[in-house]
Design a protein around this motif. Structure first.
Motif, mmCIF file in Angstrom:
data_model
loop_
_atom_site.group_PDB
_atom_site.id
_atom_site.type_symbol
_atom_site.label_atom_id
_atom_site.label_comp_id
_atom_site.label_asym_id
_atom_site.label_seq_id
_atom_site.Cartn_x
_atom_site.Cartn_y
_atom_site.Cartn_z
ATOM 1 N N CYS A 180 8.827 11.328 -3.270
ATOM 2 C CA CYS A 180 7.977 10.063 -3.574
ATOM 3 C C CYS A 180 8.876 8.905 -4.342
ATOM 4 O O CYS A 180 8.740 7.852 -3.679
ATOM 5 C CB CYS A 180 6.913 10.406 -4.619
ATOM 6 N N GLY A 239 0.924 3.888 -3.034
ATOM 7 C CA GLY A 239 0.689 5.444 -2.802
ATOM 8 C C GLY A 239 1.942 6.333 -3.278
ATOM 9 O O GLY A 239 1.602 7.086 -3.819
ATOM 10 N N PHE A 240 3.151 5.966 -2.528
ATOM 11 C CA PHE A 240 4.408 6.890 -2.934
ATOM 12 C C PHE A 240 4.508 6.909 -4.768
ATOM 13 O O PHE A 240 5.040 7.804 -5.252
ATOM 14 C CB PHE A 240 5.535 6.479 -2.309
ATOM 15 N N TYR A 265 2.155 6.553 -7.189
ATOM 16 C CA TYR A 265 1.349 7.352 -7.875
ATOM 17 C C TYR A 265 1.459 8.683 -7.576
ATOM 18 O O TYR A 265 1.133 9.588 -8.496
ATOM 19 C CB TYR A 265 -0.028 6.579 -7.757
ATOM 20 N N ALA A 266 1.831 8.952 -6.476
ATOM 21 C CA ALA A 266 2.046 10.370 -6.067
ATOM 22 C C ALA A 266 3.212 11.079 -6.939
ATOM 23 O O ALA A 266 3.147 11.903 -7.466
ATOM 24 C CB ALA A 266 2.113 10.788 -4.487
ATOM 25 N N ARG A 308 0.754 -1.126 0.087
ATOM 26 C CA ARG A 308 0.130 0.089 -0.092
ATOM 27 C C ARG A 308 0.887 1.163 -0.017
ATOM 28 O O ARG A 308 0.470 2.203 -0.673
ATOM 29 C CB ARG A 308 -0.909 0.160 1.139
ATOM 30 N N TYR A 309 1.907 1.191 0.791
ATOM 31 C CA TYR A 309 2.877 2.455 0.932
ATOM 32 C C TYR A 309 3.598 2.343 -0.545
ATOM 33 O O TYR A 309 3.697 3.371 -1.128
ATOM 34 C CB TYR A 309 3.858 2.251 1.857
#
Length: 458
Positions: free
Chosen positions: A148, A115-116, A118-119, A111-112
């Motif tokens: 990111c 998230g990183f 796609y940011a 999940r991390y």
């Protein structure tokens, strides 16, 4: 692709090998931003925009004698990008440690990673909006994308430790870098076509560069789907229980304090800080040096980095195999002598001599993949189990595209002398100090101190 398909024939289980095959693809995905944007196009493009702001009416390919006003401080336009990299790493050095500790406590590291990823990919793609004299937007997006990327690579490197036995890490780490060189090289080849034929598709040169920024961000996001889906079985692997939550600056203090119990890990990190800063500054500043000091065009720089990418692919695979015979520490140490020779040769290059420039680039490619991939695998054995992400956050703060001391020196030397030759030769100090510190690391003792099993060859 034959080299990539060679059987490992080591100790990884079939399940681990399936996870490793998915893991490799993240290097392929992230290499789009690292190679096309960060290593080739961003520095000369943002420098030209900064020149346009500081010296309006002057051709952007000429050095500007005026300074930009950055928060009340006069900054030479040619030093802007090195300073941006410095600032992004200072931020990373604090923020990424907190991120690493949070990932170690989590049972869902993917999940991390998602998230990183796609940011960061969104920030990379948004660079398509940088135009005119809007260098401030470029600074903000570069810091966001680098932060990111650093956070994502913490998770990515920590996952390697969880899915790879010690005896296989040199080879697996090198294989991941090799995928990155192929992925980055493939997109870079397409970028070269765009830059050469931009008139045909109705774009000017600046427009072609901006489209390349957009494509690199999209590439990063799309190919990341492969490892994110393929590593979903990661949660079923055995893992030490997560530690109690410790937050804020207490976590930062705890992480650095724990290094006192691992003196060989600390010595390696210090040596890595120096020699990796030298390597990362060469990578980050190569396009700036080639464009502004030696007069090469964007297309010639793309050809240069394309050569580096494909030579580095073979270099990474070769160094990974040689490490199995001679040990990672010895191979890294040997590569630092070649890095020193390359920097000295680059300083002496005449302007517009493309053949000599490409020879220097090929030499960089030979040692680039090996020194980077073996540093990652060697360090993986020096960190305590269950704290991989936390310790890789320290490592990542010094990793590719986020080094700070080298870029600071590079920028300051140019600020003082307005000549990139002095800036590039100053980097020799980093390789020399790093080699001395690396030579003093007792790797086997460090692995045992961390509670890990040493590989057959150290």
């Amino acid at each position: 692709m034959t080299l990539l398909r060679t059987n490992i024939a080591h100790v990884s289980s079939p399940q681990q090998q399936r996870l490793q095959r998915s893991w490799y693809w993240y290097d392929w995905a992230a290499a789009s931003y690292v190679v096309v944007t960060a290593a080739v196009l961003f520095a000369p493009y943002l420098t030209s925009i900064a020149n346009k702001q500081a010296c309006p009416g002057q051709p952007t390919d000429q050095a500007c004698d005026h300074n930009l006003d950055v928060l009340g401080i006069g900054v030479a336009p040619g030093s802007l990008v090195p300073y941006v990299l410095t600032v992004s790493t200072v931020i990373s050095a604090v923020v990424l440690v907190f991120i690493g500790a949070a990932v170690d406590r989590s049972q869902h590291p993917l999940r991390y990673l998602a998230g990183f990823t796609y940011a960061g990919a969104a920030a990379a793609a948004a660079m398509v909006a940088i135009s005119g004299t809007d260098w401030q937007l470029g600074v903000i997006l570069a810091i966001a994308a680098n932060l990111c990327l650093g956070a994502a690579l913490i998770v990515y490197s920590a996952i390697m430790v969880r899915i790879t036995p010690p005896d296989d890490r040199d080879y697996v780490s090198a294989r991941g870098w090799a995928y990155g060189y192929l992925g980055g090289g493939s997109l870079l080849a397409a970028t070269l076509v765009l830059l050469v034929t931009h008139d045909v598709v109705g774009l000017d040169k600046a427009g072609a560069v901006r489209v390349a920024f957009l494509v690199a961000g999209v590439w990063w996001a799309l190919f990341a789907i492969i490892p994110l889906r393929g590593l979903r079985a990661l949660s079923r692997l055995e893992r030490p229980a997560p530690r109690d939550r410790v937050g804020g600056f207490r976590q930062l203090r705890t992480t650095f304090a724990s290094l006192q119990h691992y003196p060989q890990t600390k010595r390696f990190l210090l040596g890595y800080l120096f020699y990796n800063d030298g390597m990362q500054t060469v990578i980050a500043a190569a396009s700036l040096y080639g464009n502004k000091q030696l007069g090469f065009s964007e297309s010639e720089l793309v050809i240069t980095i394309l050569l580096v990418q494909f030579v580095a692919f073979f270099g990474a695979v070769a160094f990974g195999r040689l490490a199995g015979r001679h040990g990672a520490q010895r191979m890294i140490y040997s590569s630092l002598f070649i890095w020193t020779a390359v920097v000295c040769a680059a300083c002496a290059l005449p302007e517009r001599n493309l053949v000599l420039w490409l020879l220097v680039a090929a030499a960089i490619g030979v040692v680039l993949g090996g020194s980077q991939s073996l540093s990652r695998s060697l360090y993986s054995g020096l960190i305590p189990a269950g704290r991989e992400s936390e310790y890789f956050s320290l490592y990542q703060a010094m990793e590719r595209g986020t080094s700070w001391l080298g870029t600071l020196v590079f920028g300051l030397v140019f600020q003082w002398f307005r000549d990139y030759r002095y800036s590039i030769v100053a980097l020799v100090v980093f390789f020399g100090v790093g080699a001395i510190l690396l030579r003093g690391v007792r790797v086997r003792d460090g692995i045992l101190d961390a509670g890990n099993t040493p590989p057959r060859v150290v």
